[in-house]
Scaffold this motif. Structure first.
Motif, PDB file in Angstrom:
ATOM      1  N   SER A   1      29.470 -32.723  18.786  1.00 34.88           N
ATOM      2  CA  SER A   1      28.024 -32.533  18.747  1.00 34.88           C
ATOM      3  C   SER A   1      27.515 -31.945  20.054  1.00 34.88           C
ATOM      4  CB  SER A   1      27.343 -33.873  18.467  1.00 34.88           C
ATOM      5  OG  SER A   1      25.956 -33.756  18.578  1.00 34.88           O
ATOM      6  N   GLN A   2      27.994 -32.473  21.153  1.00 36.47           N
ATOM      7  CA  GLN A   2      27.558 -31.972  22.462  1.00 36.47           C
ATOM      8  C   GLN A   2      27.957 -30.508  22.646  1.00 36.47           C
ATOM      9  OE1 GLN A   2      29.384 -35.047  24.816  1.00 36.47           O
ATOM     10  NE2 GLN A   2      27.486 -36.236  24.911  1.00 36.47           N
TER      11      GLN A   2
ATOM     12  N   ASN B   1      25.755 -28.321  20.489  1.00 35.44           N
ATOM     13  CA  ASN B   1      24.443 -28.210  21.118  1.00 35.44           C
ATOM     14  C   ASN B   1      24.477 -27.190  22.263  1.00 35.44           C
ATOM     15  OD1 ASN B   1      21.677 -29.164  21.178  1.00 35.44           O
ATOM     16  ND2 ASN B   1      22.195 -30.135  23.124  1.00 35.44           N
TER      17      ASN B   1
ATOM     18  N   GLY C   1      24.173 -23.757  21.127  1.00 36.95           N
ATOM     19  CA  GLY C   1      22.904 -23.411  20.492  1.00 36.95           C
ATOM     20  C   GLY C   1      22.862 -23.714  19.009  1.00 36.95           C
ATOM     21  N   LYS C   2      23.807 -24.480  18.521  1.00 34.36           N
ATOM     22  CA  LYS C   2      23.865 -24.840  17.098  1.00 34.36           C
ATOM     23  C   LYS C   2      23.260 -26.231  16.930  1.00 34.36           C
ATOM     24  CE  LYS C   2      27.988 -22.029  16.601  1.00 34.36           C
ATOM     25  NZ  LYS C   2      29.454 -22.044  16.436  1.00 34.36           N
ATOM     26  N   ARG C   3      21.960 -26.313  17.133  1.00 35.38           N
ATOM     27  CA  ARG C   3      21.267 -27.592  17.207  1.00 35.38           C
ATOM     28  C   ARG C   3      21.363 -28.382  15.902  1.00 35.38           C
ATOM     29  NH1 ARG C   3      16.167 -29.919  16.705  1.00 35.38           N
ATOM     30  NH2 ARG C   3      15.779 -31.480  18.310  1.00 35.38           N
ATOM     31  N   TYR C   4      21.173 -27.732  14.777  1.00 42.50           N
ATOM     32  CA  TYR C   4      21.211 -28.438  13.497  1.00 42.50           C
ATOM     33  C   TYR C   4      22.580 -29.075  13.273  1.00 42.50           C
ATOM     34  CZ  TYR C   4      20.942 -29.412   8.510  1.00 42.50           C
ATOM     35  OH  TYR C   4      20.981 -30.051   7.288  1.00 42.50           O
ATOM     36  N   GLN C   5      23.646 -28.300  13.475  1.00 38.55           N
ATOM     37  CA  GLN C   5      25.002 -28.830  13.307  1.00 38.55           C
ATOM     38  C   GLN C   5      25.275 -29.946  14.314  1.00 38.55           C
ATOM     39  OE1 GLN C   5      26.750 -24.759  13.515  1.00 38.55           O
ATOM     40  NE2 GLN C   5      28.164 -25.594  11.973  1.00 38.55           N
ATOM     41  N   ALA C   6      24.757 -29.762  15.527  1.00 35.84           N
ATOM     42  CA  ALA C   6      24.950 -30.770  16.574  1.00 35.84           C
ATOM     43  C   ALA C   6      24.315 -32.092  16.176  1.00 35.84           C
ATOM     44  CB  ALA C   6      24.366 -30.268  17.899  1.00 35.84           C
ATOM     45  N   LEU C   7      23.093 -32.037  15.680  1.00 35.72           N
ATOM     46  CA  LEU C   7      22.408 -33.262  15.286  1.00 35.72           C
ATOM     47  C   LEU C   7      23.070 -33.917  14.075  1.00 35.72           C
ATOM     48  CD1 LEU C   7      18.686 -32.267  15.890  1.00 35.72           C
ATOM     49  CD2 LEU C   7      20.022 -33.980  17.142  1.00 35.72           C
TER      50      LEU C   7
ATOM     51  N   MET D   1      19.157 -34.748  22.924  1.00 39.12           N
ATOM     52  CA  MET D   1      19.173 -33.490  22.173  1.00 39.12           C
ATOM     53  C   MET D   1      17.841 -33.243  21.479  1.00 39.12           C
ATOM     54  SD  MET D   1      22.958 -32.950  20.545  1.00 39.12           S
ATOM     55  CE  MET D   1      23.186 -34.550  19.820  1.00 39.12           C
TER      56      MET D   1
ATOM     57  N   GLY E   1      16.627 -35.258  19.040  1.00 35.73           N
ATOM     58  CA  GLY E   1      16.728 -35.665  17.637  1.00 35.73           C
ATOM     59  C   GLY E   1      16.138 -37.014  17.371  1.00 35.73           C
TER      60      GLY E   1
END
Length: 106
Positions: A62-63, A66, A69-75, A104, A106
């Motif tokens: 996840s980190q 993030n 720049g893949k925030r949705y996948q990270a969360l 992040m 979220g």
């Protein structure tokens, strides 16, 4: 260590050494390679039914996501890690993951 674990079929040791390698590679800035190592670590943790190792692998992934720049996948990965840690009774780990999720946004 990785070669020895692979040769001996020591999956528990292998998942740990892959996770450690991923952290080192991430520190060097090779996020794609670090993510690939964590993915292999995740696969082994699932095979071994190791919820603690799996949650750690997922939050590390996840980190990296993030950072890419893949925030949705990270969360998504972070939330999965949190739920897994919480359901498995790893309360301290769940709290740490919740802190990462907050950082992040979220």
């Amino acid at each position: 260590e990785e070669r020895i674990c692979r040769r001996l079929g020591n999956l528990d040791g292998l998942q740990r050494t892959l996770g450690n390698q991923a952290l080192i590679v991430r520190a060097w800035g090779d996020l794609d390679r670090a993510l690939a190592l964590h993915k292999e670590e995740e696969r082994i943790c699932r095979q071994l039914n190791n919820p603690q190792g799996l949650a750690i692998s997922l939050i590390n992934q996840s980190q990296i996501l993030n950072m890419q720049g893949k925030r949705y996948q990270a969360l998504q990965a972070a939330q999965q890690a949190f739920e897994l840690a919480r359901r498995s009774g790893y309360n301290t780990l769940a709290q740490q993951i919740a802190g990462t999720i907050r950082q992040m946004g979220g």
